[in-house]
Design a protein around this motif. Sequence first.
Motif, PDB file in Angstrom:
ATOM      1  N   SER A  62       4.352  -1.570  -5.781  1.00  0.00           N
ATOM      2  CA  SER A  62       3.644  -2.511  -4.916  1.00  0.00           C
ATOM      3  C   SER A  62       4.146  -3.932  -5.144  1.00  0.00           C
ATOM      4  O   SER A  62       4.375  -4.354  -6.276  1.00  0.00           O
ATOM      5  CB  SER A  62       2.139  -2.448  -5.206  1.00  0.00           C
ATOM      6  OG  SER A  62       1.446  -3.396  -4.426  1.00  0.00           O
TER       7      SER A  62
ATOM      8  N   ASN B  90       0.778  -1.240   0.000  1.00  0.00           N
ATOM      9  CA  ASN B  90       0.000   0.000   0.000  1.00  0.00           C
ATOM     10  C   ASN B  90       0.810   1.290   0.000  1.00  0.00           C
ATOM     11  O   ASN B  90       0.231   2.374  -0.022  1.00  0.00           O
ATOM     12  CB  ASN B  90      -0.931   0.009   1.222  1.00  0.00           C
ATOM     13  CG  ASN B  90      -1.900  -1.157   1.203  1.00  0.00           C
ATOM     14  OD1 ASN B  90      -2.413  -1.524   0.154  1.00  0.00           O
ATOM     15  ND2 ASN B  90      -2.130  -1.761   2.356  1.00  0.00           N
ATOM     16  N   ASP B  91       2.144   1.246   0.073  1.00  0.00           N
ATOM     17  CA  ASP B  91       2.980   2.452   0.034  1.00  0.00           C
ATOM     18  C   ASP B  91       2.520   3.496   1.056  1.00  0.00           C
ATOM     19  O   ASP B  91       2.179   4.631   0.705  1.00  0.00           O
ATOM     20  CB  ASP B  91       2.972   3.041  -1.380  1.00  0.00           C
ATOM     21  CG  ASP B  91       4.012   4.153  -1.565  1.00  0.00           C
ATOM     22  OD1 ASP B  91       5.027   4.159  -0.839  1.00  0.00           O
ATOM     23  OD2 ASP B  91       3.797   5.018  -2.431  1.00  0.00           O
ATOM     24  N   PRO B  92       2.505   3.166   2.360  1.00  0.00           N
ATOM     25  CA  PRO B  92       1.944   4.080   3.362  1.00  0.00           C
ATOM     26  C   PRO B  92       2.715   5.381   3.535  1.00  0.00           C
ATOM     27  O   PRO B  92       2.174   6.346   4.077  1.00  0.00           O
ATOM     28  CB  PRO B  92       1.974   3.247   4.646  1.00  0.00           C
ATOM     29  CG  PRO B  92       3.064   2.260   4.430  1.00  0.00           C
ATOM     30  CD  PRO B  92       3.009   1.928   2.977  1.00  0.00           C
TER      31      PRO B  92
ATOM     32  N   SER C 125       3.926   7.077   0.966  1.00  0.00           N
ATOM     33  CA  SER C 125       3.728   7.839  -0.285  1.00  0.00           C
ATOM     34  C   SER C 125       5.052   8.175  -0.961  1.00  0.00           C
ATOM     35  O   SER C 125       5.294   9.301  -1.396  1.00  0.00           O
ATOM     36  CB  SER C 125       2.935   9.122   0.005  1.00  0.00           C
ATOM     37  OG  SER C 125       1.667   8.817   0.560  1.00  0.00           O
ATOM     38  N   GLN C 126       5.906   7.179  -1.061  1.00  0.00           N
ATOM     39  CA  GLN C 126       7.200   7.339  -1.715  1.00  0.00           C
ATOM     40  C   GLN C 126       7.173   6.895  -3.175  1.00  0.00           C
ATOM     41  O   GLN C 126       8.183   6.987  -3.863  1.00  0.00           O
ATOM     42  CB  GLN C 126       8.264   6.527  -0.962  1.00  0.00           C
ATOM     43  CG  GLN C 126       8.516   6.996   0.454  1.00  0.00           C
ATOM     44  CD  GLN C 126       9.258   8.312   0.508  1.00  0.00           C
ATOM     45  OE1 GLN C 126      10.012   8.652  -0.394  1.00  0.00           O
ATOM     46  NE2 GLN C 126       9.050   9.074   1.577  1.00  0.00           N
ATOM     47  N   GLY C 127       6.031   6.378  -3.630  1.00  0.00           N
ATOM     48  CA  GLY C 127       5.964   5.835  -4.976  1.00  0.00           C
ATOM     49  C   GLY C 127       6.535   4.437  -5.079  1.00  0.00           C
ATOM     50  O   GLY C 127       6.883   3.977  -6.179  1.00  0.00           O
ATOM     51  N   THR C 128       6.603   3.747  -3.955  1.00  0.00           N
ATOM     52  CA  THR C 128       7.175   2.400  -3.931  1.00  0.00           C
ATOM     53  C   THR C 128       6.360   1.450  -4.797  1.00  0.00           C
ATOM     54  O   THR C 128       5.139   1.356  -4.622  1.00  0.00           O
ATOM     55  CB  THR C 128       7.182   1.854  -2.489  1.00  0.00           C
ATOM     56  OG1 THR C 128       7.702   2.852  -1.607  1.00  0.00           O
ATOM     57  CG2 THR C 128       8.020   0.585  -2.399  1.00  0.00           C
TER      58      THR C 128
END
Length: 201
Positions: A92, A83-85, A87-90
């Motif tokens: 998924s 979910n990339d909590p 918000s780094q653009g990781t």
Amino acid sequence: MQIQSQPMGAYQTNCYIVTIEGKDLIIDPGIGATEWVLSHVTDPVAILNTHGHFDHVWSNAELKAKLNTPLYCPEEDAFMLENDPFSQGTPSSRPDHKVAGDATLTIGGIPVRYRHFPGHTPGNSVIEIGGHWFSGDFLFLQSIGRWDFPYSSATDMIRSLQRAQQITEDYPVHPGHGPSTTLRAEQKLMNYWIETVKATI
């Protein structure tokens, strides 16, 4: 056993390849790890995450697709991969195996032990292979992982340090950042770190 390592990305996150009897275990493939990993493995059998922070899991999905290898992650941190909590653009990634707490696994015939030391993250774990610790962001050379991030817990970190203090065996420790150390060396500093964390509660 052969251990290869390479710091990845702006956070210089150590990616490790552990090779035993020709089989490769990939630990914490961070930002930009794919090319290095592909050029240094011959028979990859798994990708292992110590915890779910983006700088340790960034290349999970790309490597899974290219190598067709299963992904193991601590159960409590699986949401970070998916979910990339932060918000780094990781990219998924979805673990094939969510490891619950302390667990001893056999992967490609290789014994792999997950030791659960929460605090830095809910699922933060040390991965023990062949008598070596891959400590992620739990223990560093003369330091410990931060306990002030979202989803971190000072109380859990204290308990984890107290538990690590009680281990009588010594282990080489290969952290998620910086040079290697030993458990015995870091145990000498654990009272200091326990009191430091307590002072922030």
